[in-house]
Structure formats: structure tokens, C-alpha cells
Motif scaffolding. Structure first.
Motif, PDB file in Angstrom:
ATOM      1  N   HIS A  80      47.485  42.533  35.454  1.00 33.10           N
ATOM      2  CA  HIS A  80      47.987  41.259  34.916  1.00 33.10           C
ATOM      3  C   HIS A  80      48.284  41.351  33.423  1.00 33.10           C
ATOM      4  CE1 HIS A  80      46.849  39.595  38.781  1.00 33.10           C
ATOM      5  NE2 HIS A  80      45.643  40.103  38.629  1.00 33.10           N
ATOM      6  N   ARG A 230      47.176  32.139  46.603  1.00 35.30           N
ATOM      7  CA  ARG A 230      46.528  33.451  46.642  1.00 35.30           C
ATOM      8  C   ARG A 230      46.695  34.091  48.009  1.00 35.30           C
ATOM      9  NH1 ARG A 230      42.620  36.193  43.868  1.00 35.30           N
ATOM     10  NH2 ARG A 230      41.403  37.662  45.117  1.00 35.30           N
ATOM     11  N   ARG A 231      46.512  33.308  49.077  1.00 31.00           N
ATOM     12  CA  ARG A 231      46.637  33.858  50.415  1.00 31.00           C
ATOM     13  C   ARG A 231      48.101  34.095  50.793  1.00 31.00           C
ATOM     14  NH1 ARG A 231      42.625  30.251  53.455  1.00 31.00           N
ATOM     15  NH2 ARG A 231      41.554  30.432  51.446  1.00 31.00           N
ATOM     16  N   ARG A 253      44.187  43.511  42.824  1.00 32.66           N
ATOM     17  CA  ARG A 253      43.014  42.679  43.078  1.00 32.66           C
ATOM     18  C   ARG A 253      41.883  43.534  43.650  1.00 32.66           C
ATOM     19  NH1 ARG A 253      45.713  37.571  46.379  1.00 32.66           N
ATOM     20  NH2 ARG A 253      47.119  36.846  44.721  1.00 32.66           N
ATOM     21  N   HIS A 257      37.845  41.098  47.746  1.00 31.61           N
ATOM     22  CA  HIS A 257      38.464  39.771  47.688  1.00 31.61           C
ATOM     23  C   HIS A 257      39.672  39.701  48.613  1.00 31.61           C
ATOM     24  CE1 HIS A 257      36.659  39.112  43.395  1.00 31.61           C
ATOM     25  NE2 HIS A 257      35.751  39.312  44.329  1.00 31.61           N
ATOM     26  N   THR A 258      40.390  40.806  48.710  1.00 35.87           N
ATOM     27  CA  THR A 258      41.533  40.835  49.623  1.00 35.87           C
ATOM     28  C   THR A 258      41.069  40.801  51.075  1.00 35.87           C
ATOM     29  OG1 THR A 258      42.749  42.120  47.965  1.00 35.87           O
ATOM     30  CG2 THR A 258      43.650  42.075  50.192  1.00 35.87           C
ATOM     31  N   ASP A 261      40.544  37.229  52.010  1.00 35.53           N
ATOM     32  CA  ASP A 261      41.809  36.555  52.318  1.00 35.53           C
ATOM     33  C   ASP A 261      42.367  37.006  53.664  1.00 35.53           C
ATOM     34  OD1 ASP A 261      41.831  35.094  49.933  1.00 35.53           O
ATOM     35  OD2 ASP A 261      42.773  36.727  48.827  1.00 35.53           O
TER      36      ASP A 261
END
Length: 316
Positions: A80, A230-231, A253, A257-258, A261
Motif C-alpha cells: 500500500h 474487502r471481500r 494482505r 486474513h484472506t 474472507d
């Protein structure tokens, strides 16, 4: 009638041993890795190599973790715009090259040491703050450790000391351990507790772990649910080829966390693991020649029935 007289034994039988649950909770061991727990008790220093990743220990605490399934801190920093990827690579190369002029008694840096020194260089040069570096480092450590501590089919092995042996001294960096950008070790108990918490979370969302490892495909529904941004970003990269880890690396990411999702998308019925490739394709030649080849794997009929029932209820 004969009366049978019984006698009470003088000493009662010994009680069965009962594990102290409170003590086990304090140790943080929940069956994740007994070997890692033992190494923590020994205050061991070295590298624990497991099937899906490695853990670097110093005095019984984890200072670094790596896994092919999880992106490293460099990917998280560069994703980012926090740090340019070329700047990180240059700092890493300079950290490795700084030991090139050492004598024959000095060993080369381990991967963890090179990453840590590169981070200190970036902080000292004002290219990144110590807080941002530590946050990304801990995020990457817990992320990689989750995969490294996953159940495996092969036993782990531990190398005491460094990658090149425990007898050769490391090159002194000239920086104190508490210098800005220096890593803070993570106790094994904290790491195992967090790993168990993450396992329970994923199991609560969707109990099947197959979507974590295989390519993902989209499921077409008559009324797809509304998804947060996000999803939606994860769903946009589901193409039948990418896995969850590849999507995480592309998005910059953490892989865990992925996975959260992905499992939520699977539970919502918009994503599914790609079906296994069927071996029923016709052989070369005229149709009907040769015996038919049956598929090696088939879809669970219970899952197919549940999906049909779900679609029928949504169509009402």
C-alpha cells in the motif's frame, strides 16, 4: 445358602493422574507442537523446520517465521505504498553484503538476521518508522507461524545455533538489541494460543479446510449477497486458477486474513473449491473405442443436495 464375606482393603487404590488444565493454559500448549513447547522450555536457539514453514528461535522465543503460503513483511510494507519494494531489496542486499569482508571465522547471516538488519537500516535512514516496521513484522510472523504450525504428515526437525552451525560466531552488527527497528521476540505460549484461536475462527466460519489450499472458482447464484469491499476484492481474483495464498500475495494482505474472507465467501455460496480434473475425457479415435475411464474423485452427493436445496429456497 453360603454368605460371602468381603473385606475392605487397607489402602485405597491410587487415583488416576489428571492433567492440570490451569497449568496447561498458563503454558499455552494446546497440542499445537510439543516439540516447540519443549524447545521453549529449554530456551533453545536455532531453526525449527516443519513441512509448511520454519520458525526461528532465540532463547526459547520466536523471532522470525517463514512460510511459502504467507507473504513476508516486505510484501506487506510495499503493498500500500508504505515502502518501495526496490528500497527493501537494496537494504536487504546491503545487510548481506556488510558481512562479506569478515574473516573466515564468521558465518553468513541467517534469513531472519538479514531481514532484521535490513529493517534497522530502513529505520535508521528515516525511510520507515519503527512502529510501522514492527507492526508489519509481527503481522507477518503470526501469519507465517499459523501455516508453519499446521498439522503435517512429516516430523519437524530443529537445527541448534544457526544455519551454518552453532560453533561459528555471528558477525557483530555494532547495534544494541534495543536499537530502533530491532525485533521483539514472541513467547511460544502466545504464538500457540493465537494459532489455536485462528483455527477455531476458521472452523466456526466454514468447517471444511479444502478452500484454503486448492484453486477457487465462482458459484453462480440467482440472488448473490451484498459483499463488503474487502471481500469483493478477493472475489474479483477468483478465476479457477489462483489459490487463497496467491490471492493474498497479489493483494498484499496477510494470508490468514484472506482465508477468513475466502471461507466467508464459501459459506455465502459464491465461491467453491475447484472440482478435481475428471479423467473421463474421450481417448483419441472414433467415439466408443476403448473402455470408458472413470473419474478418480467425485463430488460429495450430500453437498450437491444441500446446494440444490439452498438454491430452491432462495428462488421462493
Amino acid at each position: 445358602m453360603t454368605a460371602v464375606r468381603t473385606t475392605t482393603p487397607a489402602t485405597p487404590p491410587p487415583r488416576l493422574p489428571v492433567r492440570d488444565k490451569a497449568a496447561a493454559l498458563d503454558r499455552g500448549w494446546g497440542g499445537v507442537s510439543p516439540m516447540l513447547t519443549r524447545l521453549a522450555a529449554e530456551r533453545a536457539t536455532g531453526i525449527l523446520v516443519r513441512e509448511r514453514g520454519t520458525l526461528h528461535l532465540a532463547d526459547g522465543k520466536v523471532v522470525h517465521a517463514e512460510s511459502p503460503a504467507a507473504p513476508g513483511a516486505d510484501v506487506l510494507l510495499a503493498a500500500h505504498g508504505t515502502l518501495d519494494a526496490d528500497v527493501w531489496r537494496q537494504a536487504l542486499a546491503e545487510s548481506v553484503a556488510s558481512t562479506g569482508g569478515a574473516g573466515t571465522g564468521a558465518r553468513r547471516l541467517t534469513g531472519a538476521e538479514a531481514v532484521h538488519r535490513a529493517g534497522r537500516r530502513l529505520v535508521a535512514g528515516g525511510l520507515i518508522t519503527a512502529g510501522a516496521l514492527e507492526m508489519c513484522r509481527l503481522t507477518a510472523l503470526y501469519d507465517a507461524a499459523y501455516f508453519a504450525l499446521a498439522p503435517s504428515s512429516t516430523p519437524g526437525r530443529f537445527r541448534y545455533g544457526s544455519e551454518d552451525g552453532p560453533e561459528e560466531p555471528a558477525v557483530e552488527s555494532g547495534e544494541p538489541d534495543d536499537a530502533p527497528g530491532s525485533p521483539r521476540p514472541v513467547p511460544v505460549a502466545d504464538l500457540e494460543r493465537e494459532t489455536l484461536r485462528r483455527r477455531d475462527l476458521l472452523h466456526h466460519i466454514w468447517p471444511d479446510a479444502l478452500p484454503d489450499e486448492v484453486p477457487l472458482t465462482r458459484e453462480h447464484r440467482p440472488a448473490p449477497p451484498l459483499l463488503p469491499a474487502r471481500r469483493q476484492a478477493v472475489l474479483a481474483r477468483v478465476d479457477g486458477i489462483r489459490t487463497a495464498s496467491e490471492i493474498a500475495r497479489e493483494l498484499g494482505r496477510p494470508a490468514f486474513h484472506t482465508l477468513v474472507d475466502v471461507r466467508r465467501l464459501v459459506a455465502a455460496g459464491v465461491v467453491a473449491p475447484r472440482p478435481p480434473v475428471s479423467l473421463t475425457e474421450p481417448l483419441p479415435g472414433p467415439p466408443g473405442d476403448g473402455p470408458p475411464v472413470e473419474s478418480v474423485e467425485s463430488v460429495d452427493p450430500h453437498i450437491t443436495l444441500l446446494k440444490r436445496l439452498r438454491d430452491a429456497l432462495e428462488a421462493l
